[in-house]
Design an enzyme around this catalytic site. Structure first.
Site, PDB file in Angstrom:
ATOM      1  N   LYS A 175     -39.068  14.830 -32.307  1.00 56.28           N
ATOM      2  CA  LYS A 175     -40.061  14.699 -33.375  1.00 56.28           C
ATOM      3  C   LYS A 175     -39.477  15.002 -34.745  1.00 56.28           C
ATOM      4  O   LYS A 175     -38.695  15.939 -34.906  1.00 56.28           O
ATOM      5  CB  LYS A 175     -41.237  15.627 -33.056  1.00 56.28           C
ATOM      6  CG  LYS A 175     -42.362  15.656 -34.049  1.00 56.28           C
ATOM      7  CD  LYS A 175     -42.927  14.289 -34.360  1.00 56.28           C
ATOM      8  CE  LYS A 175     -43.337  13.482 -33.143  1.00 56.28           C
ATOM      9  NZ  LYS A 175     -43.539  12.038 -33.440  1.00 56.28           N
TER      10      LYS A 175
ATOM     11  N   GLN B 256     -48.978  17.603 -34.012  1.00 52.00           N
ATOM     12  CA  GLN B 256     -48.952  17.886 -32.569  1.00 52.00           C
ATOM     13  C   GLN B 256     -48.835  19.389 -32.296  1.00 52.00           C
ATOM     14  O   GLN B 256     -49.342  19.881 -31.294  1.00 52.00           O
ATOM     15  CB  GLN B 256     -47.780  17.159 -31.902  1.00 52.00           C
ATOM     16  CG  GLN B 256     -47.942  15.654 -31.786  1.00 52.00           C
ATOM     17  CD  GLN B 256     -47.338  14.916 -32.953  1.00 52.00           C
ATOM     18  OE1 GLN B 256     -47.231  15.460 -34.053  1.00 52.00           O
ATOM     19  NE2 GLN B 256     -46.949  13.674 -32.752  1.00 52.00           N
TER      20      GLN B 256
ATOM     21  N   ASP C  71     -36.836  13.149 -26.930  1.00 52.20           N
ATOM     22  CA  ASP C  71     -37.231  11.796 -26.534  1.00 52.20           C
ATOM     23  C   ASP C  71     -36.072  10.972 -26.013  1.00 52.20           C
ATOM     24  O   ASP C  71     -36.266  10.003 -25.275  1.00 52.20           O
ATOM     25  CB  ASP C  71     -37.891  11.082 -27.713  1.00 52.20           C
ATOM     26  CG  ASP C  71     -39.235  11.712 -28.011  1.00 52.20           C
ATOM     27  OD1 ASP C  71     -39.249  12.764 -28.675  1.00 52.20           O
ATOM     28  OD2 ASP C  71     -40.247  11.184 -27.526  1.00 52.20           O
TER      29      ASP C  71
HETATM   30  C1  LIG Z   1     -41.816  16.897 -23.445  1.00 47.46           C
HETATM   31  S1  LIG Z   1     -42.182  15.908 -24.791  1.00 47.46           S
HETATM   32  C2  LIG Z   1     -40.694  15.738 -25.746  1.00 47.46           C
HETATM   33  C3  LIG Z   1     -40.900  14.873 -26.934  1.00 47.46           C
HETATM   34  O1  LIG Z   1     -41.465  13.662 -26.537  1.00 47.46           O
HETATM   35  C4  LIG Z   1     -41.763  15.561 -27.991  1.00 47.46           C
HETATM   36  O2  LIG Z   1     -41.088  16.674 -28.498  1.00 47.46           O
HETATM   37  C5  LIG Z   1     -42.062  14.581 -29.093  1.00 47.46           C
HETATM   38  O3  LIG Z   1     -41.275  14.377 -29.992  1.00 47.46           O
HETATM   39  C6  LIG Z   1     -43.324  13.823 -28.958  1.00 47.46           C
HETATM   40  O4  LIG Z   1     -43.526  12.882 -29.974  1.00 47.46           O
HETATM   41  P1  LIG Z   1     -44.875  12.036 -29.965  1.00 47.46           P
HETATM   42  O5  LIG Z   1     -44.714  11.126 -31.140  1.00 47.46           O
HETATM   43  O6  LIG Z   1     -45.997  12.995 -30.105  1.00 47.46           O
HETATM   44  O7  LIG Z   1     -44.900  11.272 -28.663  1.00 47.46           O
END
Ligand SMILES: CSC[C@@H](O)[C@@H](O)C(=O)COP(=O)(O)O
EC number: 5.3.1.23
Length: 351
Positions: A255, A203, A244
């Protein structure tokens, strides 16, 4: 929607088509393609497969998604409507487990239905539409406020490190961890931004580097295992990440790899900031150990970026999508309400 990433909306409601429109994040940065998702199965799968991803964006998508479900419930009976709406919400809620914004947004939509007994089904649908669009607009306003608060923590010219994508693509606009970067950039702060590539789904490489460089920022991509080196070199003044779920004791799920970055930051004496809307604070989850960490398919580690499988057949793979950063490692949690530093004895936020 246009094809310029900065003008593009991460997601939108297309009323005429009765569709949730998302930019397919699995195709970025090479192709900016939109998906028009009409069925609950398509929306569930888009969240599950990270075509739309990032905690706030998942909540926004679910709110619009469940509104679309309400349009398909063909009954005039309130009790039946409410029952079928609840079943649809449960289904969308099962798409990913860790980001609390998903259940938070669906709960808000369910509350609309619960409070609307006595109204006609068309009236309830109109209320649901308003609530879904409000959730999305609030996301934009909240991210901007997070950025304004975070700006009080930085100075022009600083080196900032981020992990994963907590950017515009993970929200309706600005991002959470990146809001300080967007607002600082508008003020000519000339940050030197480093983004971890963020194995296994990249990402950071595919999304954060893409959107920040498209915005004209000075962004350098590093492999995850280089974070220690750039910190030791003295290039990083602060770390900003999204999250999250924040547990009641201030532990934070984000993440996979985030906790390692926090440990490194502590070692080098670099402030480690977590940026999140208060909707990400889950007072029903006492500590990080109680957060459900999503396990993802092993092929994300062994196969997807390679022409051939990149490990011997039969090798076991462990692929947690998130990890927990203990609250002792976090300098501050930045929400739309301000900069929270005093959470050694837990948070007091009421949702
Ligand atoms: C503002 S987004 C914050 C988190 O959702 C972000 O850092 C993350 O871990 C995203 O994980 P993902 O698996 O790509 O949905």
């Amino acid at each position: 929607m246009t094809t310029n990433i900065l003008d593009m909306e991460t997601l939108a409601l297309d009323e005429e088509e009765r569709a949730l429109v998302i930019i397919d994040q699995t195709k970025l940065p090479n192709r900016a393609e939109y998906l028009h998702l009409k069925t609950q199965g398509e929306i569930w799968m888009a969240i599950r497969e990270l075509q739309v991803r990032g905690a706030p964006a998942i909540g926004d998508a679910a709110a619009i998604g469940i509104y679309l479900a309400a349009l398909e419930i063909d009954t005039d009976d309130y009790a039946e409507f409410a029952h079928r709406f609840h079943t649809a919400a449960d289904y969308l809620n099962s798409s990913r487990p860790t980001a609390v914004n998903l259940s938070w947004a669906l709960n808000r939509m369910e509350t609309v239905v619960k409070n609307a007994e006595g109204k006609s089904i068309p009236e309830i649908r109109a209320l649901l539409r308003d609530e879904a669009l409000r959730i999305k607009q609030e996301d934009i306003d909240i991210c901007k406020k997070i950025g304004e608060h975070a700006l009080t923590l930085v100075k022009p010219g600083m080196g900032l490190l981020t992990h994963c994508n907590a950017g515009q693509l993970a929200t309706a606009k600005y991002g959470t961890a990146t809001a300080v970067m967007y607002l600082g950039h508008q003020k000519g702060y000339n940050f030197k931004i480093y983004t971890d590539e963020t194995r296994p789904l990249l990402q950071g490489a595919r999304l954060t580097a893409y959107e920040l460089s498209a915005a004209g920022m000075d962004v350098t991509l590093i492999c995850d295992n280089m974070a220690s080196t750039v910190m030791k070199n003295g290039w990083i003044d602060a770390v900003f990440v999204g999250c999250d779920r924040v547990a009641a004791n201030g532990d934070v799920a984000n993440k996979i790899g985030t906790s390692g970055v926090a440990i490194l930051a502590k070692h080098y004496g670099i402030p480690f900031y977590v940026c999140a809307p208060t909707s990400t604070i889950d007072m029903n989850t006492p500590t990080g150990a109680d957060i459900h960490i999503e396990q993802r398919p092993t092929a994300e580690v062994t196969d997807i970026w390679y022409k051939e499988r990149m490990t011997a057949d039969g090798v076991k793979v462990y692929n947690p999508a998130f990890d927990v950063t203990d609250h002792e490692l976090i300098t501050a949690i930045v929400t739309e309400e301000g900069v929270l530093t005093d959470f050694a004895h837990g948070l007091t936020h009421k949702q």
